[in-house]
Write an enzyme that holds these catalytic residues in place. Sequence first.
Site, PDB file in Angstrom:
ATOM      1  N   SER A  48     -72.276 140.933 -19.856  1.00 53.43           N
ATOM      2  CA  SER A  48     -73.533 141.295 -19.184  1.00 53.43           C
ATOM      3  C   SER A  48     -73.572 142.776 -18.802  1.00 53.43           C
ATOM      4  CB  SER A  48     -73.751 140.434 -17.942  1.00 53.43           C
ATOM      5  OG  SER A  48     -72.780 140.706 -16.946  1.00 53.43           O
ATOM      6  N   HIS A  49     -72.429 143.480 -18.860  1.00 56.80           N
ATOM      7  CA  HIS A  49     -72.437 144.893 -18.474  1.00 56.80           C
ATOM      8  C   HIS A  49     -71.716 145.781 -19.488  1.00 56.80           C
ATOM      9  CE1 HIS A  49     -74.057 143.104 -14.892  1.00 56.80           C
ATOM     10  NE2 HIS A  49     -74.534 144.286 -14.596  1.00 56.80           N
ATOM     11  N   ASP A 189     -76.650 138.069 -17.154  1.00 56.42           N
ATOM     12  CA  ASP A 189     -76.185 136.827 -17.755  1.00 56.42           C
ATOM     13  C   ASP A 189     -77.342 135.879 -18.034  1.00 56.42           C
ATOM     14  OD1 ASP A 189     -73.646 135.827 -18.603  1.00 56.42           O
ATOM     15  OD2 ASP A 189     -72.860 136.615 -16.716  1.00 56.42           O
TER      16      ASP A 189
HETATM   17  P1  NDP Z   1     -68.932 136.213 -12.148  1.00 56.72           P
HETATM   18  O1  NDP Z   1     -69.591 135.131 -11.384  1.00 56.72           O
HETATM   19  O2  NDP Z   1     -68.668 136.001 -13.578  1.00 56.72           O
HETATM   20  O3  NDP Z   1     -67.502 136.571 -11.494  1.00 56.72           O
HETATM   21  C1  NDP Z   1     -67.236 137.623 -10.830  1.00 56.72           C
HETATM   22  C2  NDP Z   1     -65.835 137.676 -10.200  1.00 56.72           C
HETATM   23  O4  NDP Z   1     -65.255 136.398  -9.943  1.00 56.72           O
HETATM   24  C3  NDP Z   1     -64.875 138.389 -11.140  1.00 56.72           C
HETATM   25  O5  NDP Z   1     -64.011 139.179 -10.372  1.00 56.72           O
HETATM   26  C4  NDP Z   1     -64.201 137.217 -11.826  1.00 56.72           C
HETATM   27  O6  NDP Z   1     -62.958 137.554 -12.427  1.00 56.72           O
HETATM   28  C5  NDP Z   1     -64.030 136.266 -10.682  1.00 56.72           C
HETATM   29  N1  NDP Z   1     -63.862 134.877 -11.126  1.00 56.72           N
HETATM   30  C6  NDP Z   1     -64.670 134.176 -11.955  1.00 56.72           C
HETATM   31  N2  NDP Z   1     -64.192 132.921 -12.101  1.00 56.72           N
HETATM   32  C7  NDP Z   1     -63.066 132.837 -11.360  1.00 56.72           C
HETATM   33  C8  NDP Z   1     -62.113 131.817 -11.115  1.00 56.72           C
HETATM   34  N3  NDP Z   1     -62.237 130.604 -11.660  1.00 56.72           N
HETATM   35  N4  NDP Z   1     -61.072 132.095 -10.302  1.00 56.72           N
HETATM   36  C9  NDP Z   1     -60.931 133.298  -9.756  1.00 56.72           C
HETATM   37  N5  NDP Z   1     -61.800 134.315  -9.941  1.00 56.72           N
HETATM   38  C10 NDP Z   1     -62.850 134.086 -10.730  1.00 56.72           C
HETATM   39  O7  NDP Z   1     -69.760 137.597 -12.022  1.00 56.72           O
HETATM   40  P2  NDP Z   1     -71.271 137.904 -11.647  1.00 56.72           P
HETATM   41  O8  NDP Z   1     -72.177 137.344 -12.665  1.00 56.72           O
HETATM   42  O9  NDP Z   1     -71.531 137.547 -10.244  1.00 56.72           O
HETATM   43  O10 NDP Z   1     -71.236 139.518 -11.793  1.00 56.72           O
HETATM   44  C11 NDP Z   1     -70.890 140.097 -13.033  1.00 56.72           C
HETATM   45  C12 NDP Z   1     -70.950 141.605 -12.955  1.00 56.72           C
HETATM   46  O11 NDP Z   1     -72.283 142.033 -12.776  1.00 56.72           O
HETATM   47  C13 NDP Z   1     -70.150 142.260 -11.821  1.00 56.72           C
HETATM   48  O12 NDP Z   1     -69.220 143.133 -12.421  1.00 56.72           O
HETATM   49  C14 NDP Z   1     -71.183 143.010 -11.014  1.00 56.72           C
HETATM   50  O13 NDP Z   1     -70.748 144.277 -10.513  1.00 56.72           O
HETATM   51  C15 NDP Z   1     -72.289 143.210 -12.017  1.00 56.72           C
HETATM   52  N6  NDP Z   1     -73.577 143.368 -11.352  1.00 56.72           N
HETATM   53  C16 NDP Z   1     -74.080 144.627 -11.174  1.00 56.72           C
HETATM   54  C17 NDP Z   1     -75.286 144.794 -10.516  1.00 56.72           C
HETATM   55  C18 NDP Z   1     -75.834 146.155 -10.228  1.00 56.72           C
HETATM   56  O14 NDP Z   1     -76.877 146.248  -9.619  1.00 56.72           O
HETATM   57  N7  NDP Z   1     -75.219 147.233 -10.596  1.00 56.72           N
HETATM   58  C19 NDP Z   1     -76.065 143.668 -10.029  1.00 56.72           C
HETATM   59  C20 NDP Z   1     -75.419 142.391 -10.244  1.00 56.72           C
HETATM   60  C21 NDP Z   1     -74.219 142.264 -10.894  1.00 56.72           C
HETATM   61  P3  NDP Z   1     -62.894 137.632 -14.050  1.00 56.72           P
HETATM   62  O15 NDP Z   1     -63.779 138.789 -14.425  1.00 56.72           O
HETATM   63  O16 NDP Z   1     -61.456 137.853 -14.361  1.00 56.72           O
HETATM   64  O17 NDP Z   1     -63.403 136.326 -14.586  1.00 56.72           O
HETATM   65  O1  PYC Z   2     -77.111 141.905 -13.947  1.00 59.72           O
HETATM   66  O2  PYC Z   2     -78.105 141.567 -12.006  1.00 59.72           O
HETATM   67  C1  PYC Z   2     -77.699 142.311 -12.922  1.00 59.72           C
HETATM   68  C2  PYC Z   2     -77.894 143.765 -12.775  1.00 59.72           C
HETATM   69  C3  PYC Z   2     -78.822 144.405 -12.051  1.00 59.72           C
HETATM   70  C4  PYC Z   2     -78.623 145.748 -12.208  1.00 59.72           C
HETATM   71  C5  PYC Z   2     -77.577 145.882 -13.033  1.00 59.72           C
HETATM   72  N1  PYC Z   2     -77.125 144.659 -13.359  1.00 59.72           N
END
Ligand code: NDP
Ligand code: PYC
Length: 337
Positions: A48-49, A189
Amino acid sequence: MHDDSVRMSVEEVRALALRTLTAAGLSEAQAGPVAEVITRGERDACASHGLYRLPGCVQTIRFEKFRPDAEPVIEDVSPALVRADAGYGYSLLAFERALPLLTAKARETGLAALAINNCFHFSALWPEVEMIAEAGLAGLAMTPSHAWVAPAGGTRPALGTNPIAFAWPRPEGHPYVFDFATSAIARGDISLHEIAGKPIPEGWGIDSEGRPTTSASEALSGAMLTFGGHKGSALSTMIELMAGPLIGDMTSLQSIDFDDGAKAAPCHGELVLAFCPKRMGLDPEASSQAAETLFATIAGQGARLPSQRRFEARARSLKEGVQVPKTLMDRIHALEL
Ligand code: NDP
Ligand code: PYC
């Protein structure tokens, strides 16, 4: 076996990202850290990123309010506060330029903050907190996004997907790192589900009438949901406040108004905190040992530490390269640059 994907080395991913961004008009200074964070996303299997973000970056670069050649202004505000005005460029160059001052201040005072203002932001936060941990410090980063997420108990978007990331330095190997959206899942995602024509699990979103939905498109046009009900909702609200009004920047509601339908990356602030265990702790050696015992107790019962999957993907990608879906490569090649 992988007819629907293309194998690329990590170096090829970086070169593709850099070429695309500069061809779209982003300055070399801005493009470097953006290409790097996209490459790290692809390398660490964070679909997703990773490269998926390139078309959105190009759209953002073309947004009239975006400054493709912005030069961040770094201000040494006080012994524990650095401000980086990103000047309506991306957050990443501002972070890169402010990081040395942030880490120096944290080592001196025990705790220091970096407020990044006026930045377009699309990136995962773990690369930033990992860099802080590489400097021997604990790091915490948070940022709003666009108002896409309903508060717990509500039906209309008010909050962003608001990620929060934390890293703790360890004496050996990778730091302890987590990084997640406070929505049930990142919006990226859900978009990937929409592109693949796949349903989303219940609990990720509601439609525009406030009804639970498993349709990615309905959730994207309705509202996303927070993780953990009222707990994720409150944490998300804290991020709005700490990385918004506290540092004099926009909330996700203001960011989406500012966007005015352009569908560019959100524009707002970011708050990054760095903590120095050697300065804050009474006995740094004993503290580090206590942390290691905690990690061993978690992992020792079969639970995995967050980011373990990512670190494994990193090692694999550096050796074998990455598999990029052909459909994504087609979208990137179709960009008119
Ligand atoms: P996930 O729900 O996939 O998981 C995120 C974290 O949880 C990771 O550190 C992951 O480790 C860990 N994790 C997942 N499953 C397990 C498990 N079973 N046991 C232990 N740890 C676990 O991520 P999101 O969808 O919430 O977010 C994804 C990315 O999107 C992030 O990097 C976030 O910074 C980015 N994002 C950026 C935004 C922005 O505005 N800039 C906005 C929203 C999101 P692992 O990676 O090893 O699975
Ligand atoms: O995946 O939610 C997201 C997001 C927002 C801005 C960057 N990533």
